[in-house]
Design a protein around this motif. Structure first.
Motif, PDB file in Angstrom:
ATOM      1  N   LEU A 114       0.830  -1.206   0.000  1.00 55.79           N
ATOM      2  CA  LEU A 114       0.000   0.000   0.000  1.00 55.79           C
ATOM      3  C   LEU A 114       0.863   1.255   0.000  1.00 55.79           C
ATOM      4  O   LEU A 114       0.602   2.213  -0.742  1.00 55.79           O
ATOM      5  N   ALA A 115       1.909   1.251   0.819  1.00 57.66           N
ATOM      6  CA  ALA A 115       2.780   2.422   0.907  1.00 57.66           C
ATOM      7  C   ALA A 115       3.544   2.637  -0.396  1.00 57.66           C
ATOM      8  O   ALA A 115       3.637   3.769  -0.900  1.00 57.66           O
ATOM      9  N   HIS A 121      -5.840   1.350  -0.897  1.00 57.61           N
ATOM     10  CA  HIS A 121      -6.523   0.065  -1.111  1.00 57.61           C
ATOM     11  C   HIS A 121      -5.956  -0.633  -2.339  1.00 57.61           C
ATOM     12  O   HIS A 121      -5.404   0.003  -3.244  1.00 57.61           O
ATOM     13  N   LEU A 122      -6.076  -1.951  -2.348  1.00 58.11           N
ATOM     14  CA  LEU A 122      -5.644  -2.788  -3.464  1.00 58.11           C
ATOM     15  C   LEU A 122      -6.882  -3.476  -4.016  1.00 58.11           C
ATOM     16  O   LEU A 122      -7.658  -4.067  -3.265  1.00 58.11           O
ATOM     17  N   ASP A 123      -7.069  -3.402  -5.325  1.00 58.23           N
ATOM     18  CA  ASP A 123      -8.281  -3.978  -5.922  1.00 58.23           C
ATOM     19  C   ASP A 123      -8.340  -5.487  -5.742  1.00 58.23           C
ATOM     20  O   ASP A 123      -9.405  -6.046  -5.471  1.00 58.23           O
ATOM     21  N   MET A 124      -7.199  -6.136  -5.910  1.00 55.93           N
ATOM     22  CA  MET A 124      -7.093  -7.586  -5.694  1.00 55.93           C
ATOM     23  C   MET A 124      -5.817  -7.856  -4.928  1.00 55.93           C
ATOM     24  O   MET A 124      -4.773  -7.291  -5.245  1.00 55.93           O
ATOM     25  N   GLY A 150     -11.064  -2.322   4.524  1.00 57.00           N
ATOM     26  CA  GLY A 150     -11.108  -1.630   3.245  1.00 57.00           C
ATOM     27  C   GLY A 150      -9.782  -1.530   2.537  1.00 57.00           C
ATOM     28  O   GLY A 150      -9.647  -0.805   1.552  1.00 57.00           O
ATOM     29  N   LYS A 151      -8.802  -2.282   3.002  1.00 54.71           N
ATOM     30  CA  LYS A 151      -7.468  -2.209   2.395  1.00 54.71           C
ATOM     31  C   LYS A 151      -7.347  -3.076   1.152  1.00 54.71           C
ATOM     32  O   LYS A 151      -6.504  -2.814   0.289  1.00 54.71           O
ATOM     33  N   ILE A 152      -8.152  -4.131   1.062  1.00 53.57           N
ATOM     34  CA  ILE A 152      -8.120  -5.004  -0.123  1.00 53.57           C
ATOM     35  C   ILE A 152      -9.541  -5.295  -0.586  1.00 53.57           C
ATOM     36  O   ILE A 152     -10.491  -5.255   0.205  1.00 53.57           O
TER      37      ILE A 152
END
Length: 334
Positions: A114-115, A121-124, A150-152
């Motif tokens: 993420l950083a 967020h990552l879509d997948m 909500g991060k992935i």
């Protein structure tokens, strides 16, 4: 370009996914960490490559904790494209000292990704490898923690066997959690007869992959196929009449993973069909993947050549008949 929907991803996803494990991206990656004097030039080269892929309609980019993320993050920020592209990120890859399928490693790699991608967020998010000695419960739990925060978005696995994939989803169903909804194994016309990198790779190609292909098709699980052209085996550079040139034209992983008599026969048949249809050999091999209409396939391509990537895109819309597919895969004679 053809686009399709993927569960838990709020944007359409291009059928051709650009794989960022390429020399130009690695050069940019190293320059960031080395503070190299030619940093700007290397990053500009990576930006030009990503620009060219995006201009072709590729909106999905594959990266991992140990490749592609840093220059991709810089590019998305510079171009203001984060909301327009789809990120397929992978983490928890093993290292030379230990296997890394633990809650600590998964959280560590995800937050680092993420950083480095400069996003929240990552879509997948896919686990790059597996350790079958580790129970699936804690793995599914920690991935759901990231999902709930909500991060992935879509949770998935690369190089997980069908049995472990099912085990994880059975656990998720039992405990009311999000299951794995995408998978990224090796898949292509060539049968992966040996593990290219010496351990932990999983393929659904060839006769032994039929059960997995059937399961993913019946359960509508999107398949993000890596090495769809067998690391250049079907690039057109290799000639079926001269298998002895494989070591010269392919890398070590390509030779180890795909060079066998059956695959050279598949290549020979590709050459015949390509000549009949007046298209490149690679387009026939890529079209074979997308002609499995029951399987929801996306192809990870690391090609940095625009014309070759155009050919891959064209293959999405170049269906082969069921008879041609069976013949190419040595299931019948003409």
């Amino acid at each position: 370009m053809i686009y399709a929907s993927v569960p838990h991803v709020d944007k359409p996803v291009s059928r051709i996914v650009f794989g960022t494990a390429t020399p130009k991206m690695f050069a940019a990656f190293r320059s960031i960490y080395e503070n190299a004097p030619d940093f700007d030039q290397r990053l500009e080269t990576a930006f030009a490559l990503l620009d060219s892929m995006y201009a072709l309609g590729v909106n999905c980019f594959d990266c991992a904790d140990h490749y592609g993320e840093e220059p991709l993050g810089e590019w998305m920020e510079a171009r203001g494209l984060r909301d327009k592209v789809v990120i397929l990120a992978k983490g928890a890859h093993h290292n030379r000292w230990r296997k890394r399928i633990t809650d600590f490693d998964i959280l560590h790699d995800c937050h680092n990704t993420l950083a480095k991608l400069k996003t929240d967020h990552l879509d997948m998010y896919l686990l790059h490898r597996d350790d079958p000695t580790v129970p699936v419960g804690p793995i599914v739990d920690v991935l759901n923690r990231l999902y709930d925060e909500g991060k992935i978005g879509a949770i998935g696995a690369s190089n997980w066997t069908l049995e472990r994939f099912q085990e994880a989803n059975d656990y998720a169903l039992k405990h009311g959690l999000q299951p794995f909804s995408v998978v990224s194994p090796n898949f292509g016309l060539a049968d992966q007869v040996n593990d290219p990198w010496g351990g932990g790779c999983v393929t659904i190609s060839g006769p032994n992959g039929k059960a997995a292909r059937r399961f993913y098709a019946e359960n509508h699980i999107p398949v993000f196929a890596y090495s769809p052209l067998a690391r250049g085996f079907f690039s057109g550079r290799l000639d079926s009449a001269h298998p002895e040139r494989a070591a010269e034209l392919l890398d070590e992983a390509g030779v180890k993973g795909y060079c066998c008599p059956e695959n050279f026969e598949r290549l020979r048949r590709c050459e015949i069909l390509a000549k009949e249809k007046n298209v490149p050999v690679a387009q026939i091999a890529m079209a074979w993947i997308f002609s499995h209409r029951d399987l929801d396939v996306f192809a990870l391509s690391g090609s940095t050549n625009v014309e070759n990537q155009k050919m891959n895109i064209a293959a999405c819309e170049y269906p082969l008949s069921a008879e041609e597919c069976a013949w190419l895969d040595l299931e019948c004679e003409r």
